[in-house]
Write an enzyme that holds these catalytic residues in place. Sequence first.
Site, PDB file in Angstrom:
ATOM      1  N   CYS A 229      72.953  50.083  -2.513  1.00 60.02           N
ATOM      2  CA  CYS A 229      73.644  50.154  -0.466  1.00 60.02           C
ATOM      3  C   CYS A 229      74.432  51.563  -0.313  1.00 60.02           C
ATOM      4  O   CYS A 229      75.142  51.717  -0.611  1.00 60.02           O
ATOM      5  CB  CYS A 229      74.882  49.061  -0.213  1.00 60.02           C
ATOM      6  SG  CYS A 229      73.654  47.593   0.166  1.00 60.02           S
TER       7      CYS A 229
ATOM      8  N   CYS B 169      55.514  50.966   6.460  1.00 61.84           N
ATOM      9  CA  CYS B 169      57.271  50.338   5.589  1.00 61.84           C
ATOM     10  C   CYS B 169      57.157  52.538   4.992  1.00 61.84           C
ATOM     11  O   CYS B 169      58.560  52.969   4.528  1.00 61.84           O
ATOM     12  CB  CYS B 169      57.215  50.189   4.305  1.00 61.84           C
ATOM     13  SG  CYS B 169      56.116  50.254   3.279  1.00 61.84           S
TER      14      CYS B 169
ATOM     15  N   CYS C  28      76.332  40.107  -3.858  1.00 65.13           N
ATOM     16  CA  CYS C  28      75.384  41.051  -2.862  1.00 65.13           C
ATOM     17  C   CYS C  28      76.072  40.764  -1.342  1.00 65.13           C
ATOM     18  O   CYS C  28      75.156  39.395  -1.273  1.00 65.13           O
ATOM     19  CB  CYS C  28      73.858  40.171  -3.119  1.00 65.13           C
ATOM     20  SG  CYS C  28      72.926  41.863  -3.023  1.00 65.13           S
TER      21      CYS C  28
ATOM     22  N   GLN D  29      57.530  39.456   3.225  1.00 68.99           N
ATOM     23  CA  GLN D  29      58.259  40.318   3.834  1.00 68.99           C
ATOM     24  C   GLN D  29      59.724  39.876   2.995  1.00 68.99           C
ATOM     25  O   GLN D  29      59.993  38.490   3.576  1.00 68.99           O
ATOM     26  CB  GLN D  29      58.141  40.282   4.934  1.00 68.99           C
ATOM     27  CG  GLN D  29      57.369  40.800   5.645  1.00 68.99           C
ATOM     28  CD  GLN D  29      56.621  42.411   5.754  1.00 68.99           C
ATOM     29  OE1 GLN D  29      57.763  43.178   5.742  1.00 68.99           O
ATOM     30  NE2 GLN D  29      55.511  43.078   6.160  1.00 68.99           N
TER      31      GLN D  29
ATOM     32  N   CYS E 112      76.169  50.366  -7.890  1.00 66.83           N
ATOM     33  CA  CYS E 112      75.480  50.113  -7.771  1.00 66.83           C
ATOM     34  C   CYS E 112      74.382  51.047  -6.825  1.00 66.83           C
ATOM     35  O   CYS E 112      74.950  51.328  -5.822  1.00 66.83           O
ATOM     36  CB  CYS E 112      75.567  48.883  -7.019  1.00 66.83           C
ATOM     37  SG  CYS E 112      73.706  47.395  -6.276  1.00 66.83           S
TER      38      CYS E 112
ATOM     39  N   ASP F  18      47.955  46.754   8.990  1.00 71.63           N
ATOM     40  CA  ASP F  18      50.286  46.690   7.900  1.00 71.63           C
ATOM     41  C   ASP F  18      49.829  47.564   5.659  1.00 71.63           C
ATOM     42  O   ASP F  18      49.788  46.133   5.343  1.00 71.63           O
ATOM     43  CB  ASP F  18      49.852  45.553   7.933  1.00 71.63           C
ATOM     44  CG  ASP F  18      52.075  45.407   7.110  1.00 71.63           C
ATOM     45  OD1 ASP F  18      52.449  46.931   7.114  1.00 71.63           O
ATOM     46  OD2 ASP F  18      52.502  43.969   6.944  1.00 71.63           O
TER      47      ASP F  18
END
Length: 421
Positions: free
Chosen positions: A78, A379, A153, A258, A75, A353
């Site tokens: 991660c 971000c 997950c 978020q 995957c 933001d």
Amino acid sequence: MLTLTIDRIGGQGDGVAQGAVPGAVPGAAGPVFAPLTLPGETVRGSVADGRMDRPEIVNASPDRIDPVSPHYGDCGGCSLQHWAAGPYLEWKRDQVRLALAREGIEVEVEPTVASPPGSRRRLALHARRGPDGRAILGFKARKSWRLVEVRECAVADPRLVAALPSLARVADAFLEHPKSAPTLHVTLTLTGLDVDVTGVERRSGGLSADRRMQAIRAAKQADLARLSLAGEVLMMERQPLVQFGPATVPVPAGGFLQAVPEAEQAMVDRAVAAVKGAKKIADLFCGSGTFTFPLATVAPVIAADATEAGIAALKAAVKSARGMKAIEAQARDLFRRPMTPFDLRGCDAIVFDPPRAGAIEQTQQIATTRATTVVGVSCNPQTFARDARVLIDAGFRLETVTPIDQFLWSAHVELLGVFRR
């Protein structure tokens, strides 16, 4: 086969080797990128186009830990699950330092705020037909369009993981056309799961009436709060709701939220603390009011965002919230029509933001206001640093910067910075 030593972790989460260790093939100079490796490790493998895609770990780092996901390594979600928490969080802190340093900004960067496993309330699940014809859900493999079916997950809220089988049945209805590549944007709200589906082929007529009915039946069986197709509501049993400070807010179909409540709260708490004592606050790129409502417990707020649905949700929540100062909300494209010093008159504190692209046009306007406090949420450390340079050159001082690890075990890092005039 080359044998290399990993010197550092690059900005995308891959290990970077600058050259070969003694005894390696001559001429094997770096940089070479090797996924799923750590600084100080010796690795061996074939290199093509500057990448060692399947590195064999010859000597492991003492910071290497056992990954918790059965899908680790396949995957693409991660990329840093094998790294111990301490050095992993410090690396994220360093990414913020590096981005600021490129703009010549020196400031003490606070320790990274961690997010716990099992805390993600939003997932973007890709849907495809499996070899046996059934609908499968998952994430894309690393550097590939191939779908990795996900049954567990480690970053997602357990309630999202438990819903995966029923969500696959919902996804089946959207696989009508061979060119469709549906993505289910799943959000856990106070009233249940909210699912917005994108990526359905439209040129051939879109989703047929039969498939719409199939999707609605599956959504009801799954007890979804709402199902929508690219923002068009197909079925709503209950209005999806979230809590922003003292306000209960209806989530717009396909709207932004978020990803991790704990990360959101960390940012909100710091923003509210920074503007204490303000007489009037502006909340720019406000969405549906993530910061607006908590800020309104301090002082009156002017809120602006380009999404009309988000502003409508914010206004609807204002009517029922209690214990707040006045909120004035408007739908406005802050890239094309940034708020000017005239629009922001009286605001001694400004929170902004923006999306990943940053907000250079809006920042230039903020720099010429009379605001004494500015809170930047981002971000993207690179665009934050660029925008921060504008404020600093206008006489602001970047007082604090806090990295936020909202997307656990990924290379992604968010941050909040406080500027004082």
